[in-house]
Design an enzyme around this catalytic site. Sequence first.
Site, PDB file in Angstrom:
ATOM      1  N   SER A   1       0.788  -1.231   0.000  1.00 22.87           N
ATOM      2  CA  SER A   1       0.000   0.000   0.000  1.00 22.87           C
ATOM      3  C   SER A   1       0.822   1.285   0.000  1.00 22.87           C
ATOM      4  O   SER A   1       0.252   2.368   0.128  1.00 22.87           O
ATOM      5  CB  SER A   1      -0.922  -0.005   1.216  1.00 22.87           C
ATOM      6  OG  SER A   1      -0.149  -0.236   2.363  1.00 22.87           O
TER       7      SER A   1
ATOM      8  N   THR B   1      -1.258   2.715   4.371  1.00 22.32           N
ATOM      9  CA  THR B   1      -0.748   4.072   4.186  1.00 22.32           C
ATOM     10  C   THR B   1       0.098   4.457   5.385  1.00 22.32           C
ATOM     11  O   THR B   1      -0.329   4.255   6.518  1.00 22.32           O
ATOM     12  CB  THR B   1      -1.932   5.059   4.119  1.00 22.32           C
ATOM     13  OG1 THR B   1      -2.659   4.785   2.936  1.00 22.32           O
ATOM     14  CG2 THR B   1      -1.480   6.503   4.148  1.00 22.32           C
TER      15      THR B   1
ATOM     16  N   THR C   1       1.359   7.020   0.227  1.00 22.99           N
ATOM     17  CA  THR C   1       0.485   5.870  -0.051  1.00 22.99           C
ATOM     18  C   THR C   1       0.394   5.582  -1.544  1.00 22.99           C
ATOM     19  O   THR C   1       0.641   6.465  -2.368  1.00 22.99           O
ATOM     20  CB  THR C   1      -0.940   6.174   0.472  1.00 22.99           C
ATOM     21  OG1 THR C   1      -1.745   5.010   0.360  1.00 22.99           O
ATOM     22  CG2 THR C   1      -1.601   7.295  -0.291  1.00 22.99           C
TER      23      THR C   1
ATOM     24  N   ARG D   1      -7.967   8.493  -9.741  1.00 25.34           N
ATOM     25  CA  ARG D   1      -8.489   8.762  -8.400  1.00 25.34           C
ATOM     26  C   ARG D   1      -7.371   9.256  -7.473  1.00 25.34           C
ATOM     27  O   ARG D   1      -6.267   8.713  -7.445  1.00 25.34           O
ATOM     28  CB  ARG D   1      -9.117   7.494  -7.845  1.00 25.34           C
ATOM     29  CG  ARG D   1      -9.745   7.667  -6.444  1.00 25.34           C
ATOM     30  CD  ARG D   1      -8.807   7.243  -5.354  1.00 25.34           C
ATOM     31  NE  ARG D   1      -9.441   7.255  -4.047  1.00 25.34           N
ATOM     32  CZ  ARG D   1      -8.784   7.121  -2.911  1.00 25.34           C
ATOM     33  NH1 ARG D   1      -7.469   6.943  -2.922  1.00 25.34           N
ATOM     34  NH2 ARG D   1      -9.405   7.140  -1.759  1.00 25.34           N
TER      35      ARG D   1
ATOM     36  N   THR E   1      -5.568   7.659   7.914  1.00 20.76           N
ATOM     37  CA  THR E   1      -5.464   6.500   7.036  1.00 20.76           C
ATOM     38  C   THR E   1      -6.881   5.956   6.856  1.00 20.76           C
ATOM     39  O   THR E   1      -7.775   6.250   7.641  1.00 20.76           O
ATOM     40  CB  THR E   1      -4.527   5.424   7.627  1.00 20.76           C
ATOM     41  OG1 THR E   1      -4.452   4.315   6.732  1.00 20.76           O
ATOM     42  CG2 THR E   1      -5.003   4.920   8.971  1.00 20.76           C
ATOM     43  N   GLY E   2      -7.065   5.185   5.793  1.00 19.17           N
ATOM     44  CA  GLY E   2      -8.389   4.615   5.560  1.00 19.17           C
ATOM     45  C   GLY E   2      -9.029   5.186   4.312  1.00 19.17           C
ATOM     46  O   GLY E   2      -8.331   5.653   3.412  1.00 19.17           O
TER      47      GLY E   2
HETATM   48  C1  SD4 Z   1      -6.512   6.808   0.342  1.00 18.14           C
HETATM   49  N1  SD4 Z   1      -6.181   7.150   2.702  1.00 18.14           N
HETATM   50  O1  SD4 Z   1      -5.965   6.867  -0.744  1.00 18.14           O
HETATM   51  C2  SD4 Z   1      -5.665   6.463   1.535  1.00 18.14           C
HETATM   52  C3  SD4 Z   1      -5.606   4.993   1.625  1.00 18.14           C
HETATM   53  C4  SD4 Z   1      -5.317   4.439   2.965  1.00 18.14           C
HETATM   54  O2  SD4 Z   1      -5.356   2.734   4.414  1.00 18.14           O
HETATM   55  O3  SD4 Z   1      -4.984   5.107   3.889  1.00 18.14           O
HETATM   56  N2  SD4 Z   1      -5.515   3.183   3.172  1.00 18.14           N
HETATM   57  O4  SD4 Z   1      -7.719   6.960   0.502  1.00 18.14           O
END
Ligand code: SD4
Length: 334
Positions: free
Chosen positions: A90, A192, A210, A220, A243-244
């Site tokens: 990731s 991330t 990330t 995106r 994160t997320g």
């Molecule tokens: C995103 N926040 O591109 C990042 C991805 C991520 O855990 O953090 N994944 O949306």
Amino acid sequence: MKRRNFIKNASLTGVGLAVGNSILGCKQEQKEDENTVEASTKALLPLVIATWDVKNATVKAWETLQNGETVLDAIEKGCNVEEDNAEGLSVGKGGLPDRDGNVTLDACIMNSEGNCGSVVYLQNVSHAISVARKVMEDTPHVMLAGKGAEQFAYESGFIKEDLLTEKAKKAWNEWKIKSEYKPIINIENHDTIGMLAIDKDGNLSGGCTTSGLAYKMAGRVGDSPIIGSGLFLDNEVGAAVATGLGEEVVKTVGSFLIVELMRQGMTPQQACEEAISRIIDKTNSNYKNFQVGYIAVNKRGETGSFAIHKGFSMTKYQENKNEKIESDFYFKEP
Ligand code: SD4
């Protein structure tokens, strides 16, 4: 706002920092308060925190600080460790691609003066955080995207590389059989990388890097390179990183929100919890299908973390101890 006012406000709201009676306090009392805060702060610093279980990255950042390099160097070098880790799916090299098989990176960095740099949709260069730093330091801009960011990276000496590893390619090929796109709750035990650090003098820096959500649509961009969403810091107050599912972080400008809540007197923990509750309130029950996690630190070196779901963690290097700390979370099934 000066640090003194931040501390004073904190005691006025009655939450957060117990710094004594500076509400009406005479100058002498205020000075004593500041000395106490100063002493307790010093004990907690330096400090490095990062999203997920990334002990190698926090070690690198810590060692960088111990070598007398800047807190910004610590962030960059710490994040580079995960960008180089081809096993991690990731971040940087080895990151999972978009639907078309392209690995595209997002990253941003911020220093204690409030300067920032960011790259979005960067391809073929693994150290996205370092390119973001170059954008901050060597250009009049804050953000470079796509081909322009890649071109700038080569002009700055970065090497072109193929970021799609065999492992990531295999995962993509398997995904293509169903081509089902669902937000992912926790992909693995790290993801991330968002990193925040304070040096021994209390100066902050932060970074976030990330490959974004796996199998995203081409083009995106998530929250991670967006200052205020994926990352924010104010050297007078503190810092936060996310994160997320980036879309939900962007909608609530999560990291900026956390720093502003800390400015108003919340502890880092309270501020992270409030930022998660904004997402919960906005999305009704849909939050059950995705994960968001925040970590935060205030100027004193107090930290917090909170997520929607179980499984999020923070790595913290402080007082010679490098440890993974499981994060508390919102959704507790009955
Ligand atoms: C995103 N926040 O591109 C990042 C991805 C991520 O855990 O953090 N994944 O949306």
